[in-house]
Motif scaffolding. Structure first.
Motif, mmCIF file in Angstrom:
data_model
loop_
_atom_site.group_PDB
_atom_site.id
_atom_site.type_symbol
_atom_site.label_atom_id
_atom_site.label_comp_id
_atom_site.label_asym_id
_atom_site.label_seq_id
_atom_site.Cartn_x
_atom_site.Cartn_y
_atom_site.Cartn_z
ATOM 1 N N LEU A 4 -34.546 -7.343 4.136
ATOM 2 C CA LEU A 4 -34.479 -6.167 4.993
ATOM 3 C C LEU A 4 -35.096 -6.517 6.333
ATOM 4 C CD1 LEU A 4 -33.896 -3.094 5.372
ATOM 5 C CD2 LEU A 4 -36.295 -2.716 4.728
ATOM 6 N N HIS A 5 -34.362 -6.240 7.404
ATOM 7 C CA HIS A 5 -34.868 -6.465 8.756
ATOM 8 C C HIS A 5 -35.268 -5.114 9.348
ATOM 9 C CE1 HIS A 5 -33.515 -10.709 9.053
ATOM 10 N NE2 HIS A 5 -32.718 -10.292 8.088
ATOM 11 N N VAL A 6 -36.500 -5.018 9.771
ATOM 12 C CA VAL A 6 -37.035 -3.791 10.367
ATOM 13 C C VAL A 6 -37.228 -4.051 11.857
ATOM 14 C CG1 VAL A 6 -38.848 -2.041 10.280
ATOM 15 C CG2 VAL A 6 -38.239 -3.313 8.200
ATOM 16 N N GLN A 17 -29.894 -8.324 20.186
ATOM 17 C CA GLN A 17 -28.733 -9.213 20.173
ATOM 18 C C GLN A 17 -28.974 -10.409 19.268
ATOM 19 O OE1 GLN A 17 -27.055 -10.271 24.092
ATOM 20 N NE2 GLN A 17 -28.584 -8.875 24.918
ATOM 21 N N GLN A 18 -30.189 -10.941 19.345
ATOM 22 C CA GLN A 18 -30.511 -12.121 18.555
ATOM 23 C C GLN A 18 -30.455 -11.817 17.063
ATOM 24 O OE1 GLN A 18 -31.299 -16.187 18.245
ATOM 25 N NE2 GLN A 18 -30.652 -14.927 19.971
ATOM 26 N N LEU A 19 -30.922 -10.623 16.672
ATOM 27 C CA LEU A 19 -30.872 -10.244 15.266
ATOM 28 C C LEU A 19 -29.428 -10.195 14.780
ATOM 29 C CD1 LEU A 19 -32.043 -9.209 12.617
ATOM 30 C CD2 LEU A 19 -32.072 -6.899 13.606
ATOM 31 N N ARG A 20 -28.550 -9.565 15.553
ATOM 32 C CA ARG A 20 -27.156 -9.490 15.115
ATOM 33 C C ARG A 20 -26.545 -10.877 14.971
ATOM 34 N NH1 ARG A 20 -21.800 -6.910 18.073
ATOM 35 N NH2 ARG A 20 -20.441 -7.240 16.270
ATOM 36 N N HIS A 30 -28.363 -8.984 3.695
ATOM 37 C CA HIS A 30 -29.290 -8.562 4.747
ATOM 38 C C HIS A 30 -28.960 -7.138 5.166
ATOM 39 C CE1 HIS A 30 -30.991 -12.617 5.532
ATOM 40 N NE2 HIS A 30 -29.833 -12.987 5.035
ATOM 41 N N ASP A 31 -29.926 -6.246 5.034
ATOM 42 C CA ASP A 31 -29.826 -4.879 5.530
ATOM 43 C C ASP A 31 -30.753 -4.735 6.730
ATOM 44 O OD1 ASP A 31 -28.163 -4.347 3.351
ATOM 45 O OD2 ASP A 31 -29.812 -3.575 2.130
ATOM 46 N N VAL A 32 -30.522 -3.687 7.525
ATOM 47 C CA VAL A 32 -31.324 -3.444 8.726
ATOM 48 C C VAL A 32 -31.757 -1.987 8.742
ATOM 49 C CG1 VAL A 32 -31.333 -3.380 11.252
ATOM 50 C CG2 VAL A 32 -30.176 -5.252 10.057
ATOM 51 N N VAL A 33 -33.020 -1.743 9.115
ATOM 52 C CA VAL A 33 -33.472 -0.390 9.396
ATOM 53 C C VAL A 33 -34.074 -0.380 10.793
ATOM 54 C CG1 VAL A 33 -35.721 -0.763 8.279
ATOM 55 C CG2 VAL A 33 -34.891 1.560 8.651
ATOM 56 N N THR A 34 -33.659 0.581 11.597
ATOM 57 C CA THR A 34 -34.220 0.746 12.931
ATOM 58 C C THR A 34 -35.141 1.963 12.921
ATOM 59 O OG1 THR A 34 -33.698 1.059 15.277
ATOM 60 C CG2 THR A 34 -32.192 2.069 13.709
#
Length: 382
Positions: A4-6, A17-20, A30-34
């Motif tokens: 999980l990327h926070v 941009q770098q995360l994407r 890989h999941d993402v939470v903003t």
């Protein structure tokens, strides 16, 4: 591996941009939470098939976000929680510890000598940062310069892994068709010499220096500012005061792929439209825009760029010039560049060195180290 990327927000910014880009090259789920602002990059991630959640955090002191984030982490049964940007690093590390996640990793994208993400490095900011850092297993520094700052703060060297940002060089290849289309879209004459500035419109980027420089240059020179931020109104006022408002183009928040291009062209097309990238910032953690410009074959005039300083062999690319942060220097180097015979727009050595494939492999090595696993053969996380 489930990760999980926070991240603090998903508007148009270098870390976002770098995360994407990174998630396109990492194996596993890989999941993402903003925490807030699910902007353009959130849309792009969803297009890539990444699950994105919005925590709807109200502000830095919205402590109610912490139990919501902890539940989300616990429900996902993640092996790794990887945090990005100051607020997300603090809340994300705490939530990951409370949820019992075995591997907690953070990336330090924006730590300068005097500021972090535009906020001054007060004693309180530094103390809170260090308290959060101790909750994780590893911190990724995007350059040796950032790693050195962390070491001087007291972060143990074995906890810091230098993993430079990566660039998809092929995506930034010069495109003559995109150059013509982009110039037409923004009202830039085909024969104009276009200076580009890329980044958040915040005081630390010093884009006002480029407006001052433009006022010293001939009328056929234009300035293309790519990005948005709280300084946009002030920069527009400065351009009017300098008598060059009609020669400055503000793109606003730019999309990241042609599929989201309803509001304008993507970033590689904007680089193709430029003739020179100018970076007046005095306090960069890496200098991603400079490396992307080099991938597009652009000459670069800059004040501070660790990505260039850290190239092996201590040999700076011949098409980059370091100058003081003053308008006269940028005007002088622009005049030199515009009178130079045209050269082929081919990727420079700096861009080829910072490949996204290499960055992804080194991220994977950090994850394995954080989980106590044997590193993948050939992967160096230092």
């Amino acid at each position: 591996m489930r990760a999980l990327h926070v991240i603090t927000g998903l508007g148009a910014g270098g870390a976002e941009q770098q995360l994407r880009l990174l998630l396109r090259h990492l194996p596993g789920t890989h999941d993402v939470v903003t925490l807030t602002n699910p902007g353009q990059v959130a849309d792009g991630l969803r297009q890539d098939g990444v699950r994105v959640a919005d925590l709807r955090m109200a502000g830095n002191r919205d402590l109610g976000a912490l139990p919501r984030l902890t539940r989300l982490v616990r429900t996902g049964r993640y092996d790794i929680v990887h945090t990005h940007l100051y607020r997300a690093c603090l809340y994300g590390r705490i939530a990951a510890r409370l949820a019992g996640v075995p591997g907690i990793v953070a990336t330090e994208h924006s730590l300068g000598d005097t500021q972090i993400e535009g906020r001054p490095l007060t004693q309180g900011v530094r103390a809170l940062y260090l308290a959060g850092e101790r909750l994780g297993r590893a911190t990724i520094a995007v350059s040796p310069a950032v790693a050195g700052r962390l070491h001087r703060w007291g972060v143990a060297p074995h906890r810091v892994h230098v993993v430079p940002n990566g660039v998809d060089v092929d995506r930034f290849a010069f495109d003559a068709g995109a150059r013509a289309t982009t110039r037409a879209r923004y009202g830039l004459p085909p024969d104009a010499f276009v200076i580009g500035g890329v980044g958040r419109l915040v005081p630390g980027k010093r884009f006002g220096v480029l407006i001052e420089a433009l006022a010293q240059l001939p009328d056929d020179v234009r300035l293309l500012l790519v990005g948005t931020g709280p300084e946009e109104t002030a920069l527009e006022a400065a351009a009017r005061a300098a008598g060059v408002r009609d020669r400055v183009v503000f793109t606003g928040e730019r999309p990241h792929t042609a599929r989201t291009a309803a509001a304008g062209p993507d970033l590689p097309a904007l680089f193709s439209a430029m003739d020179l990238l100018a970076s007046p910032s005095t306090d960069e953690a890496f200098g991603l825009a400079v490396v992307e410009a080099q991938a597009s074959g652009l000459p670069v005039v800059h004040v501070h760029c660790p990505a260039l300083d850290d190239l092996p062999g201590a040999r700076r690319p011949g098409d980059t010039v370091r100058v003081p942060c003053e308008a006269a220097s940028f005007a002088r180097e622009t005049e030199t560049a515009r009178t130079r015979p045209p050269a082929p727009r081919t990727p420079a050595r700096a861009a080829l060195h910072y490949s996204i494939a290499r960055s992804a492999a080194r991220h994977l090595g950090v994850y394995e180290a954080a989980l106590g696993a044997a590193p993948t053969p050939g992967v160096n996380t230092r």
